[in-house]
Write a protein that holds these residues in place. Structure first.
Motif, short mmCIF file in Angstrom:
data_model
loop_
_atom_site.label_atom_id
_atom_site.label_comp_id
_atom_site.label_asym_id
_atom_site.label_seq_id
_atom_site.Cartn_x
_atom_site.Cartn_y
_atom_site.Cartn_z
N SER A 12 0.85 -1.19 0.00
CA SER A 12 0.00 0.00 0.00
C SER A 12 0.88 1.24 0.00
CB SER A 12 -0.92 0.03 1.22
OG SER A 12 -0.16 0.19 2.41
N VAL A 13 0.27 2.36 -0.38
CA VAL A 13 0.98 3.63 -0.34
C VAL A 13 1.35 3.98 1.10
CG1 VAL A 13 0.80 6.09 -0.83
CG2 VAL A 13 -0.15 4.44 -2.44
N ASP A 14 0.45 3.66 2.03
CA ASP A 14 0.71 3.93 3.44
C ASP A 14 1.97 3.21 3.91
OD1 ASP A 14 -2.00 5.29 4.64
OD2 ASP A 14 -2.46 3.88 3.02
N GLU A 15 2.13 1.98 3.46
CA GLU A 15 3.28 1.19 3.86
C GLU A 15 4.58 1.81 3.33
OE1 GLU A 15 4.91 -3.28 3.03
OE2 GLU A 15 2.76 -3.05 3.38
N TYR A 16 4.51 2.30 2.10
CA TYR A 16 5.69 2.93 1.50
C TYR A 16 6.02 4.24 2.22
CZ TYR A 16 8.79 5.07 -1.94
OH TYR A 16 9.85 5.67 -2.56
N GLY A 33 0.33 15.98 7.84
CA GLY A 33 0.89 15.64 9.14
C GLY A 33 0.44 14.25 9.58
N LEU A 34 0.33 14.08 10.88
CA LEU A 34 -0.09 12.80 11.43
C LEU A 34 -1.58 12.60 11.19
CD1 LEU A 34 1.84 12.89 14.82
CD2 LEU A 34 2.57 11.87 12.65
N ASP A 35 -1.92 11.41 10.74
CA ASP A 35 -3.31 11.10 10.38
C ASP A 35 -3.90 10.19 11.45
OD1 ASP A 35 -5.71 10.61 9.19
OD2 ASP A 35 -4.90 9.23 7.67
N PHE A 36 -4.94 10.67 12.15
CA PHE A 36 -5.60 9.88 13.18
C PHE A 36 -7.04 9.55 12.80
CE2 PHE A 36 -2.52 12.45 15.73
CZ PHE A 36 -1.68 11.39 16.05
N ALA A 88 -5.30 2.69 10.10
CA ALA A 88 -4.10 2.63 9.25
C ALA A 88 -3.29 3.92 9.38
CB ALA A 88 -4.50 2.40 7.79
N GLY A 89 -4.00 5.06 9.40
CA GLY A 89 -3.29 6.33 9.57
C GLY A 89 -2.61 6.43 10.91
N ALA A 90 -3.25 5.93 11.95
CA ALA A 90 -2.65 5.95 13.29
C ALA A 90 -1.42 5.06 13.33
CB ALA A 90 -3.67 5.51 14.33
N ALA A 91 -1.49 3.90 12.65
CA ALA A 91 -0.33 3.01 12.62
C ALA A 91 0.85 3.68 11.92
CB ALA A 91 -0.70 1.71 11.91
N ALA A 92 0.56 4.39 10.81
CA ALA A 92 1.62 5.12 10.12
C ALA A 92 2.18 6.23 11.00
CB ALA A 92 1.09 5.70 8.81
N ALA A 93 1.30 6.87 11.78
CA ALA A 93 1.74 7.93 12.69
C ALA A 93 2.67 7.39 13.75
CB ALA A 93 0.53 8.59 13.33
N ILE A 94 2.35 6.19 14.27
CA ILE A 94 3.20 5.58 15.29
C ILE A 94 4.60 5.37 14.74
CG2 ILE A 94 3.59 3.49 16.65
CD1 ILE A 94 0.55 3.25 16.91
N THR A 95 4.69 4.90 13.50
CA THR A 95 6.00 4.67 12.89
C THR A 95 6.77 5.98 12.72
OG1 THR A 95 5.13 2.75 11.70
CG2 THR A 95 7.18 3.70 10.90
N SER A 96 6.07 7.02 12.27
CA SER A 96 6.71 8.32 12.09
C SER A 96 7.19 8.88 13.41
CB SER A 96 5.74 9.30 11.43
OG SER A 96 5.35 8.85 10.15
#
Length: 396
Positions: A230-234, A297-300, A304-312
């Motif tokens: 997914s784009v989120d994963e990238y 910015g961070l997506d809540f 999925a957005g929250a998971a990406a935010a955690i990584t960032s």
């Protein structure tokens, strides 16, 4: 020897010896009163040159020790602020974990976003306000500071502290998605499966013409070699790269259904992102360079957005930890420098003392000798002046 009146050789001899003795006593008095063996170059020309050089070194080491102490103060100021920055990032991460739960409705996630926005504003304030003697430490303007910790002008007398990893203002920018005036580029990702594991290169150019090019490490997908799903994963893989996160921020662009269709890359220094080299040939990473997309910015809004935010956020926490570790290591180095300077100063002061200071006991012996000889010489000069009185007996 005949009896003479015009020339009194005995008196002349007594006067010459008395003058030499008085000169020696005068020098002894000078040394005893000043405490210095060398009061003028004539006393010991070579010793004077050596002792003056040692005096310069001792004075330089004294100032260098104060410089090192100032360096510790600077690092403590920066590290103290970074401690609070890390606390804020930990709180933001907790909120991201909370937002990842679908038990939250839209209002709950909106409330989480409100607190995160407030905390990121505080990060910006910390970055802009943390300073030492007017020098800002955490806003990215001071990437390094040089401290003079030696008495000489060579490179070994200086310590350079790297502050590039302590850019709190850049961290706030990465979390909000855009800085004021920052310019980014949107890149459409048509075929996500073509984004195989590899490195990516992004380049930004500021208005002043400063170009920054960053190549990431090998981007790892969560599946483990099967390619990004997914784009989120990238985007998450990009944000987790330390080199990328130190210079750029990334957010996901979505369609009306919330599906990721591309990424928006923005330069933390406000530059224009003009090029992007994909990790695989033929991948459509392109778009209108120089546009200024709204910061996501961070997506809540979703799990999925929250998971990406955690990584960032994890990437930023790691960056701050690395910066704090470096500052702590340099602080310990400064403490070692101060101890070494104290020992060097003590030894050089002792060396200068051995060359220039008076041995009071020895000099007192010389003074006593000269004093006795002066008294004896005065008495003998008086006797010598009376020695020709016998001529008067002949003239009667």
């Amino acid at each position: 020897m005949g009896m003479q009146v015009n020339t009194n050789l005995a008196a002349n001899n007594s006067y010459r010896n008395l003058a030499a003795t008085q000169n020696d006593m005068s020098k002894s008095l000078e040394k005893l009163s000043s405490g210095l063996r060398i009061n003028r170059a004539a006393d010991d020309a070579a010793g004077l040159a050596i002792s003056e050089g040692l005096k310069s070194q001792v004075g330089g080491l004294t100032v260098a020790s104060r410089n090192a102490q100032d360096g510790i103060s600077v690092l403590q100021t920066a590290e103290g602020s970074l401690n609070e920055v890390q606390s804020i990032l930990q709180r933001v991460r907790d909120l991201a974990v909370q937002a990842g739960n679908d038990s939250n409705n839209a209002d709950s996630r909106s409330a989480i976003k409100t607190e995160v926005d407030s905390l990121t504003k505080e990060l910006t304030r910390i970055g802009e306000s943390t300073n030492f003697n007017g020098t800002k430490l955490l806003d990215g303007t001071s990437t390094s500071l040089s401290f003079q910790v030696g008495a000489n002008s060579d490179a070994s007398s200086q310590i350079v502290v790297n502050l590039s990893g302590a850019n709190v203002k850049g961290i706030a920018t990465a979390l909000t998605g855009a800085a004021s005036g920052a310019t980014g580029s949107a890149f459409a990702i048509a075929d996500i499966t073509a984004l195989t594991v590899g490195a990516a290169t992004f380049t930004s150019t500021t208005a002043a013409g400063v170009t920054t090019s960053v190549t990431t490490a090998t981007l790892s997908d969560a599946v483990g070699g099967a390619g990004f799903q997914s784009v989120d994963e990238y985007a998450t893989a990009l944000g987790a790269d330390a080199n990328f996160a130190a210079n750029f921020s990334v957010s996901v662009t979505r369609d009306g259904n919330g599906a990721g269709t591309g990424i928006t890359v923005q330069a933390l220094n406000g530059g224009v992102v003009s090029t992007a080299v994909a990790p695989a040939a033929g991948v459509a990473l392109g778009g209108a360079a120089g546009t200024a997309p709204a910061g996501v910015g961070l997506d809540f809004t979703s799990a999925a957005g929250a998971a990406a935010a955690i990584t960032s956020i994890d990437a930023q926490i790691k960056n701050v930890s690395t910066a704090r570790a470096e500052l702590g290591a340099v602080q310990n180095r400064f403490e070692s420098v101060i101890k070494n300077l104290a020992v060097s100063k003590e030894n050089l002061t002792a060396a200068g003392s051995r060359i220039r200071d008076t041995d009071m006991a020895e000099e007192m012996v010389k003074f006593t000798r000269s004093n006795i000889l002066t008294q004896a010489g005065t008495a003998m000069l008086a006797q010598a002046n009376q020695s020709n009185q016998g001529v008067l007996q002949l003239l009667r």
